[in-house]
Design an enzyme around this catalytic site. Structure first.
Site, mmCIF file in Angstrom:
data_model
loop_
_atom_site.group_PDB
_atom_site.id
_atom_site.type_symbol
_atom_site.label_atom_id
_atom_site.label_comp_id
_atom_site.label_asym_id
_atom_site.label_seq_id
_atom_site.Cartn_x
_atom_site.Cartn_y
_atom_site.Cartn_z
ATOM 1 N N ALA A 71 0.779 -1.237 0.000
ATOM 2 C CA ALA A 71 0.000 0.000 0.000
ATOM 3 C C ALA A 71 0.822 1.305 0.000
ATOM 4 O O ALA A 71 0.601 2.170 -0.857
ATOM 5 C CB ALA A 71 -0.973 -0.035 1.176
ATOM 6 N N ASP A 120 -3.919 -2.466 4.097
ATOM 7 C CA ASP A 120 -4.153 -1.745 2.846
ATOM 8 C C ASP A 120 -5.185 -0.650 3.010
ATOM 9 O O ASP A 120 -5.237 0.297 2.233
ATOM 10 C CB ASP A 120 -4.576 -2.709 1.741
ATOM 11 N N ASN A 174 -6.470 -6.222 4.742
ATOM 12 C CA ASN A 174 -5.073 -6.585 4.453
ATOM 13 C C ASN A 174 -5.093 -7.868 3.625
ATOM 14 O O ASN A 174 -6.160 -8.435 3.348
ATOM 15 C CB ASN A 174 -4.280 -6.764 5.758
ATOM 16 N N LYS A 175 -3.924 -8.321 3.240
ATOM 17 C CA LYS A 175 -3.794 -9.498 2.367
ATOM 18 C C LYS A 175 -4.676 -10.646 2.835
ATOM 19 O O LYS A 175 -4.731 -10.941 4.032
ATOM 20 C CB LYS A 175 -2.310 -9.913 2.346
ATOM 21 N N GLN A 179 3.907 -13.534 -1.634
ATOM 22 C CA GLN A 179 4.731 -12.390 -1.222
ATOM 23 C C GLN A 179 5.627 -12.752 -0.039
ATOM 24 O O GLN A 179 6.710 -12.197 0.120
ATOM 25 C CB GLN A 179 3.846 -11.192 -0.834
HETATM 26 O O1 MRU Z 1 -1.339 -7.451 -2.970
HETATM 27 P P1 MRU Z 1 -0.209 -6.753 -2.278
HETATM 28 O O2 MRU Z 1 1.077 -7.506 -2.319
HETATM 29 O O3 MRU Z 1 -0.065 -5.315 -2.744
HETATM 30 O O4 MRU Z 1 -0.674 -6.715 -0.762
HETATM 31 C C1 MRU Z 1 0.145 -6.074 0.176
HETATM 32 C C2 MRU Z 1 -0.338 -6.244 1.556
HETATM 33 O O5 MRU Z 1 -1.379 -6.796 1.826
HETATM 34 C C3 MRU Z 1 0.472 -5.606 2.635
HETATM 35 O O6 MRU Z 1 0.321 -6.312 3.817
HETATM 36 C C4 MRU Z 1 -0.037 -4.172 2.844
HETATM 37 O O7 MRU Z 1 -0.004 -3.457 1.653
HETATM 38 C C5 MRU Z 1 0.727 -3.467 3.865
HETATM 39 S S1 MRU Z 1 2.295 -3.045 3.246
HETATM 40 C C6 MRU Z 1 3.163 -2.079 4.160
#
Ligand code: MRU
Length: 368
Positions: A50, A242, A252-253, A201
């Site tokens: 994010a 996010d 969040n993810k 990730q």
């Molecule tokens: O789909 P992504 O890889 O963009 O998802 C990212 C996440 O869910 C992170 O946990 C979130 O952006 C926090 S990052 C500091």
């Protein structure tokens, strides 16, 4: 110890993006010269996470001004608005994109109102604001690290999900920033890294980052979290966000919500670490957060290789929402907020923006 290249960099007339799809095997970079190229890099997850998405989007709007053929500054501002809308649409859950483009658009509008406004001046002002956003994010990461480290006991086993480190911020990261701070202080921290299906990730990026920076870690399948907690092998969960709604619900993810339920069941503290740029006071609760759905092929295969039988139907929500009641605390650059979050989030956001909170209601959290 080897370093982590910056995930995004302003290069004068282009935006250089570390292509995270090639990690951990190759360090490749994209040179984006148009806002469409930046939007493409975001959509394809060459850049992700994010806070850094907000920074990349702000640079994207600056590129749109640089390449614009609009006649007159009013037409330019309308064109920048369309570019900003296109950027917001690339990844709808990560509110940092909307937050950052709103900030740079306001600067563009102000600049257009000045006597003698030109496209060049608007462009210059946009670049300056985008660089400010980047610098503020770097500082916010350091501050979250300082606040968050107070929550990490000696020799802690931290469980984390997705990637929340240097690859997705301008600084040391959010949740991983807390881990790095604990590691630097010699606390003996160890990290359980969820692999984070479907795009991995955790396995690809977090494992790479932690390995490069020498932080002790162990990679686990997402499904291992429950038995690790049951065995008393997790002291705390640290995740990013996010989008955080006004009431403290956290997007969040995908998989984060499950971890929060497990943490509550096993009496493990569940902490969210995110800058105030991730807080969306206009969204009352998690039910109103748009959840991005990505290509089902991310689920039917792994990184382009087919796993499931042909024709299998798959659903791929990229995020889920953890209800505020499962969150032990939210660590922001303005301090650690405890529930109920409605008031403490509002105070933190107002403090970050250098103004007083919108309402005078009772403080419901620790004053940031
Ligand atoms: O789909 P992504 O890889 O963009 O998802 C990212 C996440 O869910 C992170 O946990 C979130 O952006 C926090 S990052 C500091």
């Amino acid at each position: 110890m080897r370093t982590i290249p910056p995930p995004v960099e302003w290069c004068g007339d282009s935006v250089r993006i570390l292509d995270q799809r090639a990690l951990p095997h190759r360090e490749e970079f994209l040179e984006c010269r148009t806002v469409e190229e930046v939007a493409g890099a975001i959509r394809s997850m060459a850049i992700r996470g994010a806070p850094v998405l907000g920074i990349a989007a702000a640079f994207g709007v600056a590129l749109a001004a640089a390449t614009s053929r609009a006649r007159g500054t009013n037409a330019l501002v309308r064109q920048l608005g369309r570019a900003a809308d296109a950027l917001v649409a690339t990844r709808p859950t990560a509110v940092n994109i909307r937050w950052a483009v709103a900030r740079v658009l306001e600067v563009a509008r102000d600049e257009c109102c000045r006597v003698g406004a030109t496209r060049a001046r608007v462009h210059e002002a946009l670049v300056a604001e985008a660089l400010r956003i980047e610098a503020e994010d770097r500082e916010a990461c350091a501050a979250m690290g300082r606040h968050g480290v107070e929550l990490v006991p000696e020799r802690a086993n931290v469980l984390t999900h997705c990637n929340t480190g240097r690859l997705c911020t301008a600084g040391i990261g959010t949740a991983l920033g807390v881990v790095y701070t604990a590691h630097e202080r010699g606390t003996g921290v160890h990290v359980w890294v969820d692999e984070t299906r479907p795009v991995l990730q955790g396995a690809r990026l977090t494992a790479w980052e932690l390995g490069r920076l020498g932080v002790p870690m162990t990679l686990v399948a997402d499904g291992a979290a429950a038995s690790l907690m049951a065995a008393g092998r997790v002291d705390l969960v640290l995740v990013g966000a996010d989008r955080i709604a006004r009431n403290g619900d956290v997007a969040n993810k995908v998989g984060t919500y499950g971890l929060a339920v497990l943490a509550r069941h096993h009496g493990v503290p569940f902490y969210v670490v995110a800058p105030t740029s991730t807080v969306d006071l206009d969204t009352p609760n998690g039910r109103h957060i748009p959840i991005e759905e990505r290509d089902p092929e991310e689920v039917t295969g792994v990184l382009g290789s087919r796993l499931a039988p042909e024709g299998v139907r798959a659903l791929n929500p990229a995020f889920d929402v953890t209800p505020a009641e499962l969150v032990t605390a939210i660590v922001t650059e303005r301090g650690t907020l405890r529930p109920p979050f409605t008031r403490s989030l509002e105070v933190a956001v107002a403090a970050a923006a250098g103004r007083r909170p919108r309402t005078g209601s009772r403080d419901e959290g620790r004053e940031p």
